[in-house]
Design a protein around this motif. Structure first.
Motif, PDB file in Angstrom:
ATOM      1  N   VAL A 104      -6.000  -5.848  -6.863  1.00 40.18           N
ATOM      2  CA  VAL A 104      -6.121  -4.460  -7.329  1.00 40.18           C
ATOM      3  C   VAL A 104      -6.475  -3.508  -6.185  1.00 40.18           C
ATOM      4  O   VAL A 104      -5.844  -2.454  -6.048  1.00 40.18           O
ATOM      5  CB  VAL A 104      -7.110  -4.357  -8.508  1.00 40.18           C
ATOM      6  N   PRO A 105      -7.461  -3.809  -5.335  1.00 38.66           N
ATOM      7  CA  PRO A 105      -7.734  -2.886  -4.227  1.00 38.66           C
ATOM      8  C   PRO A 105      -6.531  -2.711  -3.277  1.00 38.66           C
ATOM      9  O   PRO A 105      -6.263  -1.596  -2.808  1.00 38.66           O
ATOM     10  CB  PRO A 105      -8.910  -3.519  -3.488  1.00 38.66           C
ATOM     11  N   ILE A 106      -5.819  -3.792  -3.019  1.00 36.29           N
ATOM     12  CA  ILE A 106      -4.650  -3.696  -2.138  1.00 36.29           C
ATOM     13  C   ILE A 106      -3.558  -2.854  -2.798  1.00 36.29           C
ATOM     14  O   ILE A 106      -2.906  -2.028  -2.141  1.00 36.29           O
ATOM     15  CB  ILE A 106      -4.132  -5.101  -1.785  1.00 36.29           C
ATOM     16  N   ALA A 107      -3.362  -3.050  -4.096  1.00 34.26           N
ATOM     17  CA  ALA A 107      -2.368  -2.251  -4.821  1.00 34.26           C
ATOM     18  C   ALA A 107      -2.746  -0.775  -4.822  1.00 34.26           C
ATOM     19  O   ALA A 107      -1.881   0.097  -4.650  1.00 34.26           O
ATOM     20  CB  ALA A 107      -2.220  -2.759  -6.253  1.00 34.26           C
ATOM     21  N   MET A 108      -4.010  -0.482  -5.010  1.00 34.58           N
ATOM     22  CA  MET A 108      -4.469   0.916  -4.973  1.00 34.58           C
ATOM     23  C   MET A 108      -4.245   1.518  -3.583  1.00 34.58           C
ATOM     24  O   MET A 108      -3.798   2.657  -3.465  1.00 34.58           O
ATOM     25  CB  MET A 108      -5.958   0.995  -5.358  1.00 34.58           C
ATOM     26  N   GLN A 109      -4.570   0.766  -2.552  1.00 34.93           N
ATOM     27  CA  GLN A 109      -4.379   1.251  -1.186  1.00 34.93           C
ATOM     28  C   GLN A 109      -2.902   1.536  -0.923  1.00 34.93           C
ATOM     29  O   GLN A 109      -2.553   2.595  -0.383  1.00 34.93           O
ATOM     30  CB  GLN A 109      -4.909   0.231  -0.190  1.00 34.93           C
ATOM     31  N   ASN A 110      -2.026   0.611  -1.296  1.00 36.83           N
ATOM     32  CA  ASN A 110      -0.596   0.823  -1.079  1.00 36.83           C
ATOM     33  C   ASN A 110      -0.077   2.000  -1.895  1.00 36.83           C
ATOM     34  O   ASN A 110       0.793   2.752  -1.426  1.00 36.83           O
ATOM     35  CB  ASN A 110       0.187  -0.444  -1.420  1.00 36.83           C
ATOM     36  N   SER A 111      -0.599   2.182  -3.105  1.00 39.08           N
ATOM     37  CA  SER A 111      -0.190   3.321  -3.924  1.00 39.08           C
ATOM     38  C   SER A 111      -0.606   4.637  -3.278  1.00 39.08           C
ATOM     39  O   SER A 111       0.172   5.600  -3.251  1.00 39.08           O
ATOM     40  CB  SER A 111      -0.808   3.223  -5.319  1.00 39.08           C
ATOM     41  N   LEU A 112      -1.819   4.690  -2.768  1.00 34.70           N
ATOM     42  CA  LEU A 112      -2.289   5.915  -2.118  1.00 34.70           C
ATOM     43  C   LEU A 112      -1.488   6.216  -0.851  1.00 34.70           C
ATOM     44  O   LEU A 112      -1.183   7.381  -0.568  1.00 34.70           O
ATOM     45  CB  LEU A 112      -3.774   5.808  -1.805  1.00 34.70           C
ATOM     46  N   ILE A 113      -1.150   5.185  -0.110  1.00 38.64           N
ATOM     47  CA  ILE A 113      -0.335   5.389   1.089  1.00 38.64           C
ATOM     48  C   ILE A 113       1.043   5.922   0.702  1.00 38.64           C
ATOM     49  O   ILE A 113       1.560   6.856   1.327  1.00 38.64           O
ATOM     50  CB  ILE A 113      -0.221   4.086   1.899  1.00 38.64           C
ATOM     51  N   ALA A 114       1.649   5.346  -0.332  1.00 35.97           N
ATOM     52  CA  ALA A 114       2.976   5.802  -0.778  1.00 35.97           C
ATOM     53  C   ALA A 114       2.915   7.233  -1.275  1.00 35.97           C
ATOM     54  O   ALA A 114       3.810   8.052  -0.965  1.00 35.97           O
ATOM     55  CB  ALA A 114       3.502   4.874  -1.872  1.00 35.97           C
ATOM     56  N   ILE A 115       1.897   7.575  -2.038  1.00 39.69           N
ATOM     57  CA  ILE A 115       1.756   8.948  -2.545  1.00 39.69           C
ATOM     58  C   ILE A 115       1.561   9.923  -1.393  1.00 39.69           C
ATOM     59  O   ILE A 115       2.149  11.007  -1.371  1.00 39.69           O
ATOM     60  CB  ILE A 115       0.605   9.036  -3.560  1.00 39.69           C
ATOM     61  N   SER A 116       0.737   9.534  -0.414  1.00 44.79           N
ATOM     62  CA  SER A 116       0.526  10.443   0.723  1.00 44.79           C
ATOM     63  C   SER A 116       1.806  10.615   1.538  1.00 44.79           C
ATOM     64  O   SER A 116       2.070  11.704   2.060  1.00 44.79           O
ATOM     65  CB  SER A 116      -0.604   9.918   1.611  1.00 44.79           C
ATOM     66  N   CYS A 117       2.613   9.576   1.634  1.00 44.19           N
ATOM     67  CA  CYS A 117       3.909   9.713   2.333  1.00 44.19           C
ATOM     68  C   CYS A 117       4.823  10.665   1.604  1.00 44.19           C
ATOM     69  O   CYS A 117       5.555  11.444   2.241  1.00 44.19           O
ATOM     70  CB  CYS A 117       4.569   8.345   2.477  1.00 44.19           C
ATOM     71  N   ILE A 118       4.782  10.625   0.292  1.00 41.81           N
ATOM     72  CA  ILE A 118       5.609  11.569  -0.496  1.00 41.81           C
ATOM     73  C   ILE A 118       5.178  12.999  -0.224  1.00 41.81           C
ATOM     74  O   ILE A 118       6.004  13.886  -0.005  1.00 41.81           O
ATOM     75  CB  ILE A 118       5.512  11.252  -1.995  1.00 41.81           C
ATOM     76  N   PHE A 119       3.882  13.243  -0.198  1.00 46.61           N
ATOM     77  CA  PHE A 119       3.402  14.606   0.058  1.00 46.61           C
ATOM     78  C   PHE A 119       3.678  15.052   1.487  1.00 46.61           C
ATOM     79  O   PHE A 119       3.953  16.215   1.736  1.00 46.61           O
ATOM     80  CB  PHE A 119       1.894  14.711  -0.252  1.00 46.61           C
ATOM     81  N   LEU A 120       3.628  14.114   2.431  1.00 47.36           N
ATOM     82  CA  LEU A 120       3.892  14.471   3.826  1.00 47.36           C
ATOM     83  C   LEU A 120       5.363  14.818   4.050  1.00 47.36           C
ATOM     84  O   LEU A 120       5.695  15.608   4.921  1.00 47.36           O
ATOM     85  CB  LEU A 120       3.482  13.334   4.754  1.00 47.36           C
ATOM     86  N   GLN A 121       6.257  14.224   3.271  1.00 47.43           N
ATOM     87  CA  GLN A 121       7.684  14.469   3.455  1.00 47.43           C
ATOM     88  C   GLN A 121       8.159  15.733   2.769  1.00 47.43           C
ATOM     89  O   GLN A 121       9.265  16.179   3.031  1.00 47.43           O
ATOM     90  CB  GLN A 121       8.486  13.271   2.925  1.00 47.43           C
ATOM     91  N   LYS A 122       7.350  16.317   1.906  1.00 49.85           N
ATOM     92  CA  LYS A 122       7.777  17.559   1.220  1.00 49.85           C
ATOM     93  C   LYS A 122       7.610  18.770   2.085  1.00 49.85           C
ATOM     94  O   LYS A 122       6.915  18.916   2.964  1.00 49.85           O
ATOM     95  CB  LYS A 122       7.000  17.741  -0.069  1.00 49.85           C
TER      96      LYS A 122
END
Length: 124
Positions: A106-124
Motif C-alpha cells: 500500500v505505501p509503495i502504491a500510494m507513492q507511485n500514484s502520487l508520482i504519476a499524479i504529479s507528472c500529470i500536473f507537470l505536463q499540463k
C-alpha cells in the motif's frame, strides 16, 4: 502495446530463469525464442505487405510472437518442471502473508500514484 511488452518479457524471463536454475538447460528457452523469431517474421510480412499496417503492424507482430513464446514456455514449464506446479496445500490463503503484502504494497502504491499524479500536473 508497451504494457503487453513488459508483461510478456516478465513472464518469459521468469520461466526461462526457472528452467535454467532447475537443470542448467539453455536449449529450451533458445528453441522458444527461435520459434518466436520465425512467427515474428511471418507476421511482419503479413501485417505490412497484406494489411498495410506499417510500423504498427511490425510492433503488433512482435508482441504477438513474444506472447506466443511466453505462453509456450509457461505451458512447457507447467508440464515439465515440478517447481512450477502448485500443490493443494499451497493453495490456501494465509492471513499473515496477505497482511504483510498489503503492509508493504500500500505505501509503495500510494507513492507511485502520487508520482504519476504529479507528472500529470507537470505536463499540463
Amino acid at each position: 502495446m508497451l504494457i503487453l511488452q513488459h508483461i510478456k518479457y516478465t513472464i518469459f524471463n521468469i520461466l526461462c530463469q526457472g528452467k535454467k536454475a532447475y537443470k542448467k538447460a539453455y536449449k529450451t528457452p533458445l528453441i522458444f525464442m527461435v520459434v518466436s523469431c520465425f512467427i515474428n517474421i511471418a507476421l511482419d510480412l503479413l501485417f505490412v505487405l497484406v494489411f498495410n499496417w506499417s510500423v504498427f503492424g511490425v510492433a503488433f507482430a512482435t508482441v504477438i510472437a513474444q506472447l506466443v513464446a511466453a505462453i509456450g514456455a509457461f505451458i512447457y514449464a507447467l508440464y515439465k518442471i515440478p517447481y512450477f506446479r502448485i500443490k493443494k496445500e499451497n493453495r490456501r490463503v494465509e492471513r499473515d502473508i496477505v497482511l504483510k503484502c498489503f503492509t508493504l504494497g500500500v505505501p509503495i502504491a500510494m507513492q507511485n500514484s502520487l508520482i504519476a499524479i504529479s507528472c500529470i500536473f507537470l505536463q499540463k
